[in-house]
Design a protein around this motif. Structure first.
Motif, PDB file in Angstrom:
ATOM      1  N   TYR A  74      -3.935  -9.067   9.618  1.00 42.88           N
ATOM      2  CA  TYR A  74      -3.163  -8.229   8.691  1.00 42.88           C
ATOM      3  C   TYR A  74      -1.760  -8.142   9.246  1.00 42.88           C
ATOM      4  CZ  TYR A  74      -2.070  -3.465   6.729  1.00 42.88           C
ATOM      5  OH  TYR A  74      -1.520  -2.367   6.126  1.00 42.88           O
TER       6      TYR A  74
ATOM      7  N   ARG B  97      -7.929  -6.665  11.084  1.00 44.24           N
ATOM      8  CA  ARG B  97      -8.922  -6.446  10.027  1.00 44.24           C
ATOM      9  C   ARG B  97      -8.188  -6.421   8.697  1.00 44.24           C
ATOM     10  NH1 ARG B  97      -6.693  -1.745   8.539  1.00 44.24           N
ATOM     11  NH2 ARG B  97      -5.604  -0.679  10.216  1.00 44.24           N
TER      12      ARG B  97
ATOM     13  N   ASN C 151      -2.691  -5.793  12.280  1.00 44.98           N
ATOM     14  CA  ASN C 151      -4.025  -5.218  12.367  1.00 44.98           C
ATOM     15  C   ASN C 151      -5.008  -6.369  12.434  1.00 44.98           C
ATOM     16  OD1 ASN C 151      -3.270  -2.458  12.184  1.00 44.98           O
ATOM     17  ND2 ASN C 151      -2.949  -2.718   9.997  1.00 44.98           N
TER      18      ASN C 151
ATOM     19  N   ASP D 291       0.848  -1.189   0.000  1.00 48.59           N
ATOM     20  CA  ASP D 291       0.000   0.000   0.000  1.00 48.59           C
ATOM     21  C   ASP D 291       0.883   1.239   0.000  1.00 48.59           C
ATOM     22  OD1 ASP D 291      -1.463   2.033   1.849  1.00 48.59           O
ATOM     23  OD2 ASP D 291      -0.631   0.701   3.329  1.00 48.59           O
TER      24      ASP D 291
ATOM     25  N   LYS E 166       1.290   4.717   1.433  1.00 47.52           N
ATOM     26  CA  LYS E 166       0.681   5.410   2.578  1.00 47.52           C
ATOM     27  C   LYS E 166       0.772   6.931   2.520  1.00 47.52           C
ATOM     28  CE  LYS E 166       0.505   2.107   6.312  1.00 47.52           C
ATOM     29  NZ  LYS E 166       1.409   0.980   6.095  1.00 47.52           N
TER      30      LYS E 166
ATOM     31  N   GLY F 295      -6.929  -4.383   5.216  1.00 52.19           N
ATOM     32  CA  GLY F 295      -6.439  -3.020   4.978  1.00 52.19           C
ATOM     33  C   GLY F 295      -7.353  -2.264   4.034  1.00 52.19           C
ATOM     34  N   ASP F 296      -7.256  -0.951   4.091  1.00 48.23           N
ATOM     35  CA  ASP F 296      -7.970  -0.082   3.164  1.00 48.23           C
ATOM     36  C   ASP F 296      -6.927   0.897   2.628  1.00 48.23           C
ATOM     37  OD1 ASP F 296      -9.534   1.773   1.858  1.00 48.23           O
ATOM     38  OD2 ASP F 296     -11.106   1.792   3.384  1.00 48.23           O
ATOM     39  N   PRO F 297      -6.531   0.868   1.375  1.00 51.73           N
ATOM     40  CA  PRO F 297      -7.223   0.316   0.214  1.00 51.73           C
ATOM     41  C   PRO F 297      -6.751  -1.067  -0.251  1.00 51.73           C
ATOM     42  CG  PRO F 297      -5.482   1.740  -0.554  1.00 51.73           C
ATOM     43  CD  PRO F 297      -5.392   1.715   0.960  1.00 51.73           C
ATOM     44  N   GLU F 298      -5.966  -1.807   0.551  1.00 56.87           N
ATOM     45  CA  GLU F 298      -5.467  -3.096   0.054  1.00 56.87           C
ATOM     46  C   GLU F 298      -6.604  -4.049  -0.307  1.00 56.87           C
ATOM     47  OE1 GLU F 298      -4.490  -1.445   2.771  1.00 56.87           O
ATOM     48  OE2 GLU F 298      -2.523  -2.086   3.472  1.00 56.87           O
TER      49      GLU F 298
ATOM     50  N   GLY G  93      -4.446   7.218   5.143  1.00 58.38           N
ATOM     51  CA  GLY G  93      -4.941   5.846   5.307  1.00 58.38           C
ATOM     52  C   GLY G  93      -4.401   4.948   4.211  1.00 58.38           C
TER      53      GLY G  93
HETATM   54  N1  GLY Z   1      -3.777   0.837   4.423  1.00 57.85           N
HETATM   55  C1  GLY Z   1      -3.321   0.637   5.729  1.00 57.85           C
HETATM   56  C2  GLY Z   1      -4.298   0.087   6.658  1.00 57.85           C
HETATM   57  O1  GLY Z   1      -5.408  -0.263   6.301  1.00 57.85           O
HETATM   58  O2  GLY Z   1      -3.965  -0.032   7.836  1.00 57.85           O
END
Ligand code: GLY
Ligand code: AMP
Length: 433
Positions: free
Chosen positions: A272, A290, A288, A215, A217, A292-295, A229
């Motif tokens: 994650y 959950r 993490n 990603d 960042k 990722g966003d935007p992964e 994000g």
């Molecule tokens: N793109 C990083 C995250 O979701 O933590």
């Protein structure tokens, strides 16, 4: 199967699309959702942190499974809360204790140390240990990495060249710069390498991997400027060859899943792994609890198996019925790339309510067979049905293709079809491979 998905970003649109496209999905609700998720099911105006209201809704609507997009409900204990009401459905995700892998950096570091999982060397300091911390910083090699212990909306990590500045920031964190998140500060060794992310689904005993991702960042071209994000993502990671992935499984993913079980931590959801590859060796930068966003917007379009049956299997501990334990979920060949369209000014102040012009129905991504998908993040439909910007990260365009270059072409072509005032996007996502 009736599913309730929690969250409202681009990640949730991608999850909603994948869940709704699964043959077993009878009905999908998203709380609170966005115009994209509304095209995949029904949005409901419920707060993802109001567990009582969510459980009542699940009872009324006969919800069978809850899928959580963001970390906050997991760290706040949604899995435990639902577990206490016998009529409540299963929730995909870790229990409150296990979610500390994301919720507390000091917890995650101690977990890694206990289970021999490679990570940067560190020391954690509480407010009572301020003087020891300042003395430690006075002698620490630079750059110095400071991490507020708790959730700080992606802002709690500082990398500083100057020791005096590091000491001042350390003190500011202990004094409440990030609220409670800084009641403890982790001082970490700086790792010089290349970053990538790996995602696993685990049912507490076994795991399977989704495609790897990288990603982007920072806000600026060439990965410069403020942290965001995430401004884009690619999948899979070109340098993640079979050898590196085997080392990641053996040294990081398998010991993490075993360590959770050994510590009696209930973890049945997505894990994650934020990794730094230093001289070919993977180390964990962060966990993490959950996706990722935007992964997610790059990874899910590469799946070649339905997502919902995999999610359903997690709370029941049945993942090995569907996938080879320790293997990969089925993926299609080729690559995906995601480009985020942001509101100018993000991640600092930005304006909202700008009309979004684009394809007639941008509210729904194209069918899975199509090369480009448009995901909603910070958007809303106004009273007249006009789509407007409603957040810093507004939309995410994913392209797919036989290779990364082709995927990027598709993503850029999709992004070119969308327009709003002060639209900002990075032009270098995926370049350099
Ligand atoms: N793109 C990083 C995250 O979701 O933590
Ligand atoms: P995190 O919030 O833990 O993901 O950290 C944010 C970013 O800081 C990461 O994506 C890395 O780019 C960087 N970072 C975190 N920890 C380290 C470290 N120990 N060494 C070098 N960079 C780091």
């Amino acid at each position: 199967m009736i599913v309730l998905l929690l969250g409202s970003g681009g990640r949730e649109h991608a999850l909603a699309h994948a869940i709704a496209s699964s043959s077993d999905c009878e009905k999908l609700f998203t709380a609170p959702g966005n115009p994209g998720t509304a095209a995949c099911g029904r949005n409901v105006a419920l707060d993802p942190l109001d567990f009582e209201a969510l459980m009542d809704f699940c009872e009324e609507e006969g919800v069978d499974l809850v899928v959580v997009g963001p970390e906050a409900p997991l760290v706040a204990g949604i899995v435990d809360a639902f577990g206490e009401r016998p009529t409540a459905p299963a929730v995909v995700g870790p229990g409150k204790d296990a979610a500390q892998l994301e919720g507390s950096k000091a917890f995650a570091k101690a977990f890694m140390a206990r289970h021999g999982i490679p990570t940067a060397g560190y020391k954690a300091f509480t407010a009572a240990e301020r003087e020891e911390g300042l003395a430690h910083l006075a002698a620490a090699p630079t750059p110095i990495v400071l991490k507020a212990d708790g959730l700080a909306a992606g802002k709690g990590v500082l990398i500083l060249e100057d020791r005096a500045e590091a000491q001042a920031e350390f003190a500011a964190m202990l004094d409440g710069k990030f609220g409670d998140a800084g009641h403890q500060v982790v001082v970490e060794q700086f790792l010089d390498g290349v970053e990538m992310s790996v995602f696993a689904v685990s049912d507490g005993e076994t795991y399977a991997l989704l495609p790897s991702s990288k990603d982007y960042k920072r806000i600026g071209e060439g990965d410069t400027g403020l942290n965001t994000g995430g401004m884009g993502a690619i999948s899979p990671v070109p340098y993640a060859d079979t050898d590196l992935m085997a080392r990641i499984r053996e040294r990081i993913v398998a010991p993490t899943v075993r360590g959770l079980a050994k510590d009696g931590l209930d973890y049945r959801g997505f894990i994650y792994f934020g990794l730094m590859i230093v001289d070919g060796e993977p180390l964990v930068i962060e966990y993490n609890c959950r996706m990722g966003d935007p992964e997610t917007q790059a990874v899910l379009p590469l799946l070649d198996q339905e997502l919902l049956p995999v999610l359903e299997a997690l709370p029941d501990g049945r993942l090995d019925d569907l996938v080879e334990p320790g293997g990969d979920l089925a993926v299609r060949p080729g690559a995906a790339a995601t480009i985020v369209l942001a509101s100018g000014g993000y991640p600092e102040a930005y304006s909202k309510d700008k009309a979004i012009e684009g394809p007639a129905d941008p509210a729904s991504p194209a069918s899975p067979a199509d090369a480009a998908l448009i995901y909603h993040a910070g958007t809303r439909l106004d009273g007249e049905g006009i789509l407007r910007t409603n957040g810093g990260r507004v939309m995410a365009c994913t392209g797919r293709g036989p290779n990364l270059a082709a995927a990027l072409d598709q993503a850029n072509a999709a992004a070119d079809t969308l327009c709003f005032e002060k639209l900002y996007r990075r032009s270098d996502i995926g370049s350099g491979f």
